[in-house]
Design a protein around this motif. Sequence first.
Motif, short mmCIF file in Angstrom:
data_model
loop_
_atom_site.label_atom_id
_atom_site.label_comp_id
_atom_site.label_asym_id
_atom_site.label_seq_id
_atom_site.Cartn_x
_atom_site.Cartn_y
_atom_site.Cartn_z
N VAL A 95 -20.80 -55.36 4.94
CA VAL A 95 -20.01 -54.33 5.62
C VAL A 95 -20.94 -53.65 6.62
CG1 VAL A 95 -18.82 -52.13 5.33
CG2 VAL A 95 -18.57 -53.92 3.59
N PRO A 96 -20.59 -53.63 7.90
CA PRO A 96 -19.34 -54.04 8.51
C PRO A 96 -19.35 -55.48 9.03
CG PRO A 96 -20.63 -52.87 10.10
CD PRO A 96 -21.46 -52.96 8.86
N GLY A 97 -20.44 -56.22 8.80
CA GLY A 97 -20.53 -57.57 9.37
C GLY A 97 -19.31 -58.43 9.08
N ASP A 98 -18.99 -58.58 7.79
CA ASP A 98 -17.86 -59.43 7.44
C ASP A 98 -16.56 -58.66 7.31
OD1 ASP A 98 -19.68 -61.56 7.19
OD2 ASP A 98 -20.21 -60.90 5.16
N LEU A 99 -16.68 -57.38 7.03
CA LEU A 99 -15.47 -56.57 6.85
C LEU A 99 -15.73 -55.16 7.36
CD1 LEU A 99 -12.59 -56.64 5.48
CD2 LEU A 99 -13.69 -55.43 3.58
N ALA A 100 -14.88 -54.73 8.26
CA ALA A 100 -14.98 -53.35 8.75
C ALA A 100 -14.02 -52.48 7.98
CB ALA A 100 -14.66 -53.30 10.23
N ILE A 101 -14.42 -51.27 7.71
CA ILE A 101 -13.58 -50.38 6.91
C ILE A 101 -13.51 -49.00 7.55
CG2 ILE A 101 -13.31 -49.27 4.65
CD1 ILE A 101 -14.98 -51.55 3.45
N VAL A 102 -12.31 -48.46 7.64
CA VAL A 102 -12.13 -47.08 8.05
C VAL A 102 -11.34 -46.36 6.96
CG1 VAL A 102 -11.13 -45.49 9.74
CG2 VAL A 102 -12.18 -47.61 10.52
N GLY A 103 -11.86 -45.25 6.52
CA GLY A 103 -11.20 -44.50 5.46
C GLY A 103 -10.37 -43.35 6.00
N TYR A 104 -10.05 -42.41 5.12
CA TYR A 104 -9.16 -41.33 5.52
C TYR A 104 -9.44 -40.08 4.70
CZ TYR A 104 -4.90 -39.43 7.58
OH TYR A 104 -4.00 -38.69 8.31
N ASN A 105 -9.64 -38.98 5.36
CA ASN A 105 -9.85 -37.64 4.77
C ASN A 105 -11.24 -37.08 5.05
OD1 ASN A 105 -7.38 -37.12 3.72
ND2 ASN A 105 -7.94 -37.44 1.57
N ASP A 106 -12.24 -37.96 4.97
CA ASP A 106 -13.62 -37.51 5.01
C ASP A 106 -13.96 -36.61 3.84
OD1 ASP A 106 -16.21 -37.50 5.96
OD2 ASP A 106 -15.92 -35.71 7.17
N ILE A 107 -13.85 -37.18 2.67
CA ILE A 107 -14.29 -36.44 1.50
C ILE A 107 -15.81 -36.44 1.48
CG2 ILE A 107 -12.21 -37.07 0.24
CD1 ILE A 107 -13.80 -39.00 -1.41
N GLU A 108 -16.36 -35.62 0.62
CA GLU A 108 -17.81 -35.41 0.62
C GLU A 108 -18.60 -36.70 0.50
OE1 GLU A 108 -19.05 -33.09 -2.68
OE2 GLU A 108 -20.59 -32.06 -1.53
N VAL A 109 -18.17 -37.55 -0.44
CA VAL A 109 -18.88 -38.81 -0.68
C VAL A 109 -19.00 -39.66 0.56
CG1 VAL A 109 -19.05 -40.65 -2.34
CG2 VAL A 109 -17.34 -38.85 -2.66
N ALA A 110 -18.01 -39.58 1.41
CA ALA A 110 -17.92 -40.49 2.55
C ALA A 110 -19.23 -40.52 3.31
CB ALA A 110 -16.77 -40.06 3.45
N ARG A 111 -19.79 -39.35 3.49
CA ARG A 111 -21.03 -39.23 4.21
C ARG A 111 -22.15 -40.02 3.54
NH1 ARG A 111 -24.04 -33.58 4.03
NH2 ARG A 111 -26.10 -34.34 4.61
N TYR A 112 -22.18 -40.01 2.23
CA TYR A 112 -23.30 -40.62 1.53
C TYR A 112 -23.16 -42.12 1.37
CZ TYR A 112 -24.53 -35.87 0.97
OH TYR A 112 -24.85 -34.58 1.25
N VAL A 113 -21.96 -42.62 1.49
CA VAL A 113 -21.83 -44.07 1.44
C VAL A 113 -21.67 -44.60 2.86
CG1 VAL A 113 -20.89 -44.06 -0.89
CG2 VAL A 113 -19.34 -44.01 1.05
#
Lengths: 366, 366
Positions: A287-305
């Motif tokens: 990730v993101p080489g083989d799979l790109a991901i976009v999430g939703y909300n921007d919860i706290e964890v998002a930053r750390y992963v």
Amino acid sequence: MVLKQDKAEGQQPPARPAGVPAKRATIRDVAREAGVGIGTVSRVLSGRAPVAPATRARVEAAMRKLGYHPSRAAQALSRRRTNTIAVVVPLFTRYFYVEVLRGIEEALDETGYALVIHSVERAADRDRAFGDLVESQRADGALIVSLAPDLSLIESLRALHLPAVLIDSSHPALPSVVVDHERAAAEATHHLLRLGHRRVALIDRKDDPFSAEAASARIPGYRRALAEAAIPWRAEYEVIIDFTPEGGQTALRSLLALPEPPTAVFVGSDTQALGVLEAAREAGLRVPGDLAIVGYNDIEVARYVGLTTMRVPMREMGRRGGELLLRALDLGEVEAVHLRFDAELIVRRTCGGSLFRMPTGIDAIG
Amino acid sequence: MVLKQDKAEGQQPPARPAGVPAKRATIRDVAREAGVGIGTVSRVLSGRAPVAPATRARVEAAMRKLGYHPSRAAQALSRRRTNTIAVVVPLFTRYFYVEVLRGIEEALDETGYALVIHSVERAADRDRAFGDLVESQRADGALIVSLAPDLSLIESLRALHLPAVLIDSSHPALPSVVVDHERAAAEATHHLLRLGHRRVALIDRKDDPFSAEAASARIPGYRRALAEAAIPWRAEYEVIIDFTPEGGQTALRSLLALPEPPTAVFVGSDTQALGVLEAAREAGLRVPGDLAIVGYNDIEVARYVGLTTMRVPMREMGRRGGELLLRALDLGEVEAVHLRFDAELIVRRTCGGSLFRMPTGIDAIG
DNA sequence: TTGCCAGTTGGAACCGGTTCCAGTATACTG
DNA sequence: CAGTATACTGGAACCGGTTCCAACTGGCAA
């Protein structure tokens, strides 16, 4: 789990009955002490009528001497308002709701309103919470978060003149603060398309956890973005599933099992996206080489992963909702104002692409 | 951030004054309707005195017909209890506090008690919250989370017979629910020592965010573990710093700058540990190859970044605290019971070592 | 038949504030 | 100087419940 229990050794006198609070000074005690009438004390208290400076001083001295504090219960009864605001919120453990609550707190801070929280975990709870709201006028107003009010609630609120504001949910009859999920989803999808992806899937969940028919408003946004890029829509690329990491994990597994698996996924919640990341890792995808991901909300964890995601202004929404309610309480009438916010794309490490320079070495996390 | 505001088009009649709720049926209305005395209605309501079945039926019918619901404010005034519990909690956005609140909710669920939350962000807020607690008997009891009560509060609570329970904080005069931080820290440190590390540092924060002198109880645990392994203690290996990821990041940077940098760190909070991970990544260190990390609390994120940590039973603590308070409320007296929990070591990917087989491929995250 | 008790019931008094009306003192107007 | 506003004050009535005491009922033992 080990658990120890120490009895305190009698350092303190045997506790006298709690429950029934000690006798407190009342307004009449103060009046007697200060040698004035109760009306005068009340006037000093509220400051809403003229009191001679000398008298005021005497009353204030008496209050101090007796350690007097007005009884909220008595005030609530005679003023017919409780100075309390009820918040009905689902599963308030979730970061999203906590942030919203924080915003509400901000708005209510310093206003003297207390916050009573009704946490709703099951549909039955919701009905009970709504019932409570109506029955036992414990609150002067209500904030309802992410829950669709039913008709009977709306009617009761109106009949009782109980102002209410919806947050992350809407209804024509009530003021509301929402995010334009449709538009946000379109933007997220567009972003993936701009990066060159042609096989973009959607993993999402219901908007209102308790109403089966409340499909996410993100779905049309996703579809619109595809249409605008002239990419054919595929039913098998839309997975609606539980609002948990496990849901996301399962969803990605099934997408990867397709004859033509997607190269990018827009996930309707960061919580699910965590599971998607896990599934990608377990499948050995970069990730993101083989799979790109976009999430939703921007919860706290998002930053750390390092999750790229659409930031929803959760706290701001709470604050605005609170302010709307305060205004309704102030004005004594509710205007059905509808505030709509836009989410903001936060680019991190899970979407890749040449548009953005990544800091070296942290390109991949899979 | 874009913000749009739509005025509702007049689909609804002009709102009548809110604020002042509509006239509701009172107990006297019900009594008249049912042709009985108010005492009888009250008895039906409370169910605490005998009422003839036929009479009860008539009263219940009248209540239903009038849509009667008792006024909480009036009940609070005459019963001298509010059926409300106050929770004073710092920065309640944090996962730790949210989990504790969730536990409290669990305990209070179905009991009819409402929860009023006082969120404390600054030391001044705390004093105000404590003041509120005492002054305006809005609540029948209080739960105080992670905050050290001062003497004046304790005295006021006692004078008012207001039962209170401490969670994650303690005082001889009040019941409390705590974690044995000292022991937990020793266990975490022992774990790193068992893995062969000899240069083990500590990064930690204060226990009570608002009291400067409340050094973390983890420090002695860390020192004891070192002593038991006959490892000399080094002042430069103990860093007390802000309770933020940035704090952790800064702390690790300074440790790495030492002539003999540590090969392992025990971090007194997962939040700080996130920053430690970041700093390790930025320094090009492999985790756990070059640096082993053990965190503290087991917040939600920990799982997703693979952080080995000491799990603190947050929800359980909240639940027990709630139960203790309910019992005090029931019994009408508070027993200074002290519950002590132990944290549990959760091994994930950041500590490494040969004692545990790691699933292949996820050994490193740096 | 009377006496006594348990089961029911009505409603005054009370919880502790707010509100409003009537009353007093002072100030200002013509 | 009377006439009238204005500033302040006291306290009864009220908010909508709970509690407690007195009173009424019928059943049963003496």
